[in-house]
Scaffold this motif. Structure first.
Motif, PDB file in Angstrom:
ATOM      1  N   UNK A 101       0.852  -1.159   0.000  1.00  0.00           N
ATOM      2  CA  UNK A 101       0.000   0.000   0.000  1.00  0.00           C
ATOM      3  C   UNK A 101       0.901   1.225   0.000  1.00  0.00           C
ATOM      4  N   UNK A 102       0.469   2.262  -0.687  1.00  0.00           N
ATOM      5  CA  UNK A 102       1.203   3.517  -0.682  1.00  0.00           C
ATOM      6  C   UNK A 102       0.200   4.650  -0.528  1.00  0.00           C
ATOM      7  N   UNK A 103       0.681   5.810  -0.098  1.00  0.00           N
ATOM      8  CA  UNK A 103      -0.222   6.957   0.005  1.00  0.00           C
ATOM      9  C   UNK A 103       0.477   8.216  -0.473  1.00  0.00           C
ATOM     10  N   UNK A 104      -0.319   9.204  -0.808  1.00  0.00           N
ATOM     11  CA  UNK A 104       0.201  10.513  -1.186  1.00  0.00           C
ATOM     12  C   UNK A 104      -0.852  11.552  -0.837  1.00  0.00           C
TER      13      UNK A 104
ATOM     14  N   UNK B 260       4.148   1.456   2.396  1.00  0.00           N
ATOM     15  CA  UNK B 260       4.254   0.683   3.618  1.00  0.00           C
ATOM     16  C   UNK B 260       5.244  -0.454   3.434  1.00  0.00           C
ATOM     17  N   UNK B 261       5.372  -1.280   4.456  1.00  0.00           N
ATOM     18  CA  UNK B 261       6.340  -2.375   4.395  1.00  0.00           C
ATOM     19  C   UNK B 261       5.773  -3.634   3.752  1.00  0.00           C
TER      20      UNK B 261
ATOM     21  N   UNK C 248      12.819  -6.597   2.202  1.00  0.00           N
ATOM     22  CA  UNK C 248      11.777  -6.623   3.208  1.00  0.00           C
ATOM     23  C   UNK C 248      11.117  -5.286   3.478  1.00  0.00           C
ATOM     24  N   UNK C 249      11.405  -4.292   2.655  1.00  0.00           N
ATOM     25  CA  UNK C 249      10.844  -2.954   2.858  1.00  0.00           C
ATOM     26  C   UNK C 249      10.094  -2.515   1.606  1.00  0.00           C
ATOM     27  N   UNK C 250       9.300  -1.463   1.770  1.00  0.00           N
ATOM     28  CA  UNK C 250       8.658  -0.865   0.621  1.00  0.00           C
ATOM     29  C   UNK C 250       9.597   0.086  -0.091  1.00  0.00           C
ATOM     30  N   UNK C 251       9.324   0.381  -1.354  1.00  0.00           N
ATOM     31  CA  UNK C 251      10.160   1.329  -2.090  1.00  0.00           C
ATOM     32  C   UNK C 251      10.191   2.698  -1.423  1.00  0.00           C
ATOM     33  N   UNK C 252      11.353   3.365  -1.556  1.00  0.00           N
ATOM     34  CA  UNK C 252      11.531   4.693  -0.982  1.00  0.00           C
ATOM     35  C   UNK C 252      11.889   5.655  -2.102  1.00  0.00           C
ATOM     36  N   UNK C 253      11.180   6.755  -2.153  1.00  0.00           N
ATOM     37  CA  UNK C 253      11.327   7.723  -3.235  1.00  0.00           C
ATOM     38  C   UNK C 253      12.719   8.353  -3.255  1.00  0.00           C
ATOM     39  N   UNK C 254      13.265   8.492  -4.486  1.00  0.00           N
ATOM     40  CA  UNK C 254      14.536   9.190  -4.664  1.00  0.00           C
ATOM     41  C   UNK C 254      14.350  10.475  -5.479  1.00  0.00           C
ATOM     42  N   UNK C 255      13.879  10.332  -6.728  1.00  0.00           N
ATOM     43  CA  UNK C 255      13.800  11.479  -7.647  1.00  0.00           C
ATOM     44  C   UNK C 255      12.555  11.422  -8.520  1.00  0.00           C
ATOM     45  N   UNK C 256      12.144  12.595  -9.001  1.00  0.00           N
ATOM     46  CA  UNK C 256      11.212  12.712 -10.117  1.00  0.00           C
ATOM     47  C   UNK C 256      11.870  13.571 -11.186  1.00  0.00           C
TER      48      UNK C 256
END
Lengths: 118, 112
Positions: free
Chosen positions: A91-94, A110-111, B41-49
């Motif tokens: 799940x993601x949010x913005x 989320x994880x 084991x984690x969700x993606x983390x934003x870097x750039x647009x």
């Protein structure tokens, strides 16, 4: 910590069963997204909600459904489960429903909920 | 149909050995191209647009560039903590909402 909470973290179930995955977005975020990540398909967009209404739909199976509630949390329902449904569901949010040149369009993920169908 | 292809699938570097990751895309009008980092084991983390060809963005040891057909993520003097999977994604002008099409990712391993 992204601020997006997903439950459960792990789920093991049998073929034919139905499960519900839950997501609480970051405080203040109105838009919620569901993505599926499997080894062979990568990260696939399923569906987006904005302030309770469906905003965009990807290749979501008819056996899958989702909704966003008035308190903005969201649930993804997966039914008649098959072995191929085993995957990580993110799940993601913005804050905003879309990308403009005035924002980065950043999604906070989320994880994930790891679903194993046996 | 929008498509994103990332190469290589995996990349092993020694600490300090600079390199580049490639993201080739086809999209019916680009609204934005995104880079995310994902740890196990984690969700993606934003870097750039990146919004348009010729644009560049930098963050610490990472620099993203964009042309009309591809994007590069340049990693300068990487450290072991840069080890992760790097995901590229595009959003098309015609897409409703904020739907992203992701590539398969590049798994980067930096050895000390």
């Amino acid at each position: 910590d992204s601020g997006v909470t997903q439950t459960p973290k792990h789920l093991i179930t049998a073929t034919g069963q139905r499960v519900t995955l839950r997501c609480s977005p970051r405080s203040g975020d109105l838009s919620v997204y569901w993505y599926q990540q499997s080894l062979d398909q990568g990260l696939q967009f399923l569906i987006q909600y904005y302030n309770g209404e469906e905003r965009a739909k990807g290749n979501i199976l008819e056996r899958f459904s989702a909704q966003q509630f008035p308190d903005l949390h969201s649930e993804l329902n997966l039914s008649s489960l098959e072995l191929g449904d085993s995957a990580l569901y993110f799940c993601a949010s913005s804050v905003r429903p879309g990308l403009t040149t005035k924002n980065t369009g950043e999604l906070f993920f989320g994880e994930g909920s790891r679903l194993t169908v046996l | 149909e929008d498509q994103v292809t990332q190469s290589p699938e995996a990349l092993r570097l020694q600490e300090g050995e600079s390199s580049s990751l490639n993201c080739s895309y086809t999209v019916s009008g680009l609204r934005g191209l995104f880079w995310y980092r994902q740890d196990p084991g984690k969700g993606p983390e934003f870097l750039f647009t990146l919004y348009s060809a010729g644009e560049e963005k930098e963050k610490e040891r990472l620099k993203a560039t964009l042309t009309k057909k591809e994007s590069f993520l340049h990693i300068t003097a990487p450290k072991p903590e840069d080890s992760a999977t790097y995901l590229c994604a595009v959003q098309a002008l015609l897409n409703a909402g904020n739907m992203l099409t992701f590539g398969g990712g590049t798994r980067l391993m930096v050895k000390p």
